[in-house]
Structure formats: structure tokens, C-alpha cells
Design a protein around this motif. Structure first.
Motif, mmCIF file in Angstrom:
data_model
loop_
_atom_site.group_PDB
_atom_site.id
_atom_site.type_symbol
_atom_site.label_atom_id
_atom_site.label_comp_id
_atom_site.label_asym_id
_atom_site.label_seq_id
_atom_site.Cartn_x
_atom_site.Cartn_y
_atom_site.Cartn_z
ATOM 1 N N TYR A 115 -13.215 -26.249 -59.589
ATOM 2 C CA TYR A 115 -13.994 -26.377 -60.542
ATOM 3 C C TYR A 115 -14.387 -25.511 -60.186
ATOM 4 O O TYR A 115 -15.582 -24.583 -61.412
ATOM 5 N N LEU A 116 -14.859 -24.938 -59.541
ATOM 6 C CA LEU A 116 -16.012 -23.304 -59.238
ATOM 7 C C LEU A 116 -14.848 -22.012 -59.308
ATOM 8 O O LEU A 116 -14.011 -22.113 -58.926
ATOM 9 N N GLN A 117 -15.733 -20.620 -59.791
ATOM 10 C CA GLN A 117 -15.499 -19.697 -59.685
ATOM 11 C C GLN A 117 -16.751 -18.724 -58.724
ATOM 12 O O GLN A 117 -17.622 -19.552 -59.010
ATOM 13 N N GLY A 118 -15.904 -18.101 -58.096
ATOM 14 C CA GLY A 118 -17.230 -16.752 -57.603
ATOM 15 C C GLY A 118 -17.191 -17.446 -56.033
ATOM 16 O O GLY A 118 -16.650 -18.446 -55.529
ATOM 17 N N TRP A 119 -18.008 -16.918 -55.669
ATOM 18 C CA TRP A 119 -18.120 -16.960 -53.978
ATOM 19 C C TRP A 119 -18.858 -18.095 -53.721
ATOM 20 O O TRP A 119 -19.436 -18.849 -52.395
#
Length: 305
Positions: free
Chosen positions: A247-251
Motif C-alpha cells: 500500500y505504501l511508497q517511499g522510505w
């Protein structure tokens, strides 16, 4: 510490167990972070949810003390701390009055939450029913002729109420809809809370056996309970990792990984010390690890929007 060396105020604080309150609250924070991610966050609902969860946690703590004291489960041989009733400072009548007052406060807060949050009559009825079930579950963990905490069912109850119901319910009350995005974080939150209960039960295995309190830790035995404990923590980490992948993107979504060394160090200590005495410091350690993990996860979710 004998009964004469502490005041009634201290005795009540011991029974309220304020150090356990963040466990119920952090589940609400996690659910609220998910609503923020989806653009459904509502401050009034989040605040009332936290108050209601805190009151239910206090109810569970008081009822637990009452039930164990009445049944004689908490004796001087117990490794964990004795509470006000066991020390004779708080009477049975006093605790009954406190339970009634707490039930009233929890009902009042819960009803206000439902009025503020629910937009459909069916939702209001559903959450009213869930609230009543939560109150009954908090009381019957150790109270009654056949308390489910004495049958080894406390773990699944914690998973349901401190995980699925708290996180998914918080999201639903703010978004007025169910979203599968909540399932993995809710499960992780619940598993970490179960790990806290399991540490508590591992510490008290010997005393619980004598008292006929057949917790899951008693049924599994000291070695089996430690393996189970490891599985709980690893499964929670995997749930959060899969959530981020799906569900998420990025650090920022991976901030919770900063808590993994703390969790793994905890597991190492639990596996290396089989004694009940060794579990006493591990209880507070597990509470802190669960809180840090969930807080970092929630911060990561908010930052990832």
C-alpha cells in the motif's frame, strides 16, 4: 512491600496499572493514522475513541484484579506484583463500586462516540453492540464461574479487541466505511499486544498452574510459550512489512524497522532466560517495544501521504 507501607492512593494506582494504558491507546493512534492516509481523519472521533479505549482498558485491569483476588489466584508466591485487593488495602466492596463507576464512564464515552461518529442507524446499533461486548469481555476475563482467561482464551481476545476491533473500528468510525488497508496493521498491533499478555502469563506459569488458571502459556509450557512468543513478534513485523509493500511508497513507511533491533533483542533475552524471574523485566520491555513499533509505523504512514 507489605500492605501497611503503601497508601490507598498507591494501591488504586497499582490496580489501575497506568503503564498498560498506552497499549489500548496506540491501537487507536494506528487506526487514526490509516484514516489520515486515506483522507478521512476526524479529530473529535479520534479523541473520543482514545478516551473510550482507555476506560475499557482500566475496566479490564480492575476486573482482572477483582477476579484473581476472589479466586485466590494471586498469592504471595506470585512472581508478579500483588495489587491492592491482594494486599488487603482495597476491599471487595470498594472494587465493585469502582467497577460500576468505570462501566458507567465507559458507556457514557462510548455513546457519545457513537453519536458523534455514526452517520447510519445500523452503524450506531452495530457499534453499540460491539461496545457492550467489549465491556462484557473486559469483565469476564477473570470474573464469573468460567472466566475465559482461565481457559486459555485470553490471547485471541486481546488480538480481537486490541488489534482488529480497535484499529479497524477506529478507521470505520472516522471513514464510515471498511477498507482492507486496515487488516494487516490491525493484526500486527494485536499480535504485539498478545505478546505483552504472553510475557505476563509466562512469568506466572508456576503460580497459575497451582491456581488452576490454564492460560495459553500454561498449556504450551515454558519452552512452547517462548517459541510462540517469537512467532507473535516475527508475524507482527511481517504484517507491517507486507502492508508497506502492498500500500505504501517511499522510505517513510519503513520507519518501523528502527524498532526491529529492539524487538529482536527482546526475543533473544526471552529465549535465553527460562526462569519466571527473568520474565519480570521483560514485561515492561515488551510494552515499550510494542509502543515504539506502533508509533514509528503510525508516523511513517502519516509521512507517506
Amino acid at each position: 512491600m507489605n500492605s501497611s507501607s503503601i497508601s490507598r492512593k498507591q494501591a488504586w494506582l497499582e490496580s489501575l496499572r497506568p503503564k498498560t494504558l498506552p497499549l489500548g491507546v496506540i491501537a487507536i493512534v494506528t487506526g487514526s493514522a490509516l484514516t489520515y492516509l486515506t483522507g478521512n481523519f476526524k479529530w473529535p472521533v479520534a479523541l473520543l475513541s482514545i478516551i473510550t479505549a482507555g476506560l475499557l482498558q482500566i475496566l479490564s485491569n480492575l476486573a482482572n484484579d477483582y477476579g484473581d483476588a476472589v479466586k485466590g489466584s494471586d498469592t504471595a508466591e506470585r512472581i508478579g506484583p500483588l495489587r491492592g485487593m491482594q494486599k488487603g488495602i482495597i476491599t471487595k466492596e470498594d472494587m465493585k463500586k469502582a467497577l460500576k463507576l468505570n462501566i458507567f464512564a465507559a458507556c457514557l464515552s462510548g455513546i457519545l462516540l457513537i453519536v458523534v461518529a455514526c452517520e447510519k442507524p445500523e452503524d450506531a446499533i452495530g457499534f453499540l453492540a460491539l461496545g457492550l461486548v467489549a465491556i462484557v469481555a473486559a469483565i469476564t476475563y477473570t470474573v464469573g464461574k468460567k472466566p475465559y482467561g482461565y481457559l486459555g482464551l485470553g490471547d485471541i481476545s486481546v488480538l480481537i479487541f486490541f488489534g482488529w476491533l480497535s484499529v479497524i473500528g477506529t478507521f470505520y468510525l472516522q471513514a464510515n466505511s471498511f477498507n482492507p488497508i486496515t487488516i494487516l496493521p490491525a493484526t500486527a498491533c494485536g499480535l504485539l499486544s498478545v505478546a505483552v499478555l504472553n510475557i505476563n502469563n509466562m512469568r506466572d506459569i508456576e503460580n497459575d498452574v497451582k491456581a488452576g488458571k490454564n492460560t495459553l502459556a500454561v498449556r504450551l509450557g515454558p519452552e512452547g510459550a517462548r517459541i510462540y512468543h517469537t512467532i507473535l513478534i516475527v508475524a507482527a513485523i511481517l504484517c507491517l512489512a507486507f502492508f508497506n509493500l502492498m500500500y505504501l511508497q517511499g522510505w517513510s513507511g519503513w520507519l518501523f524497522l528502527l524498532a526491529v533491533p529492539m524487538l529482536m533483542n527482546h526475543v533473544r533475552k526471552v529465549l535465553s532466560d527460562p526462569t519466571p524471574e527473568g520474565m519480570r523485566p521483560m514485561l515492561e520491555n515488551m510494552v515499550k517495544a510494542a509502543l515504539v513499533t506502533n508509533v514509528l509505523f503510525s508516523i511513517g504512514v502519516v509521512l507517506s501521504k
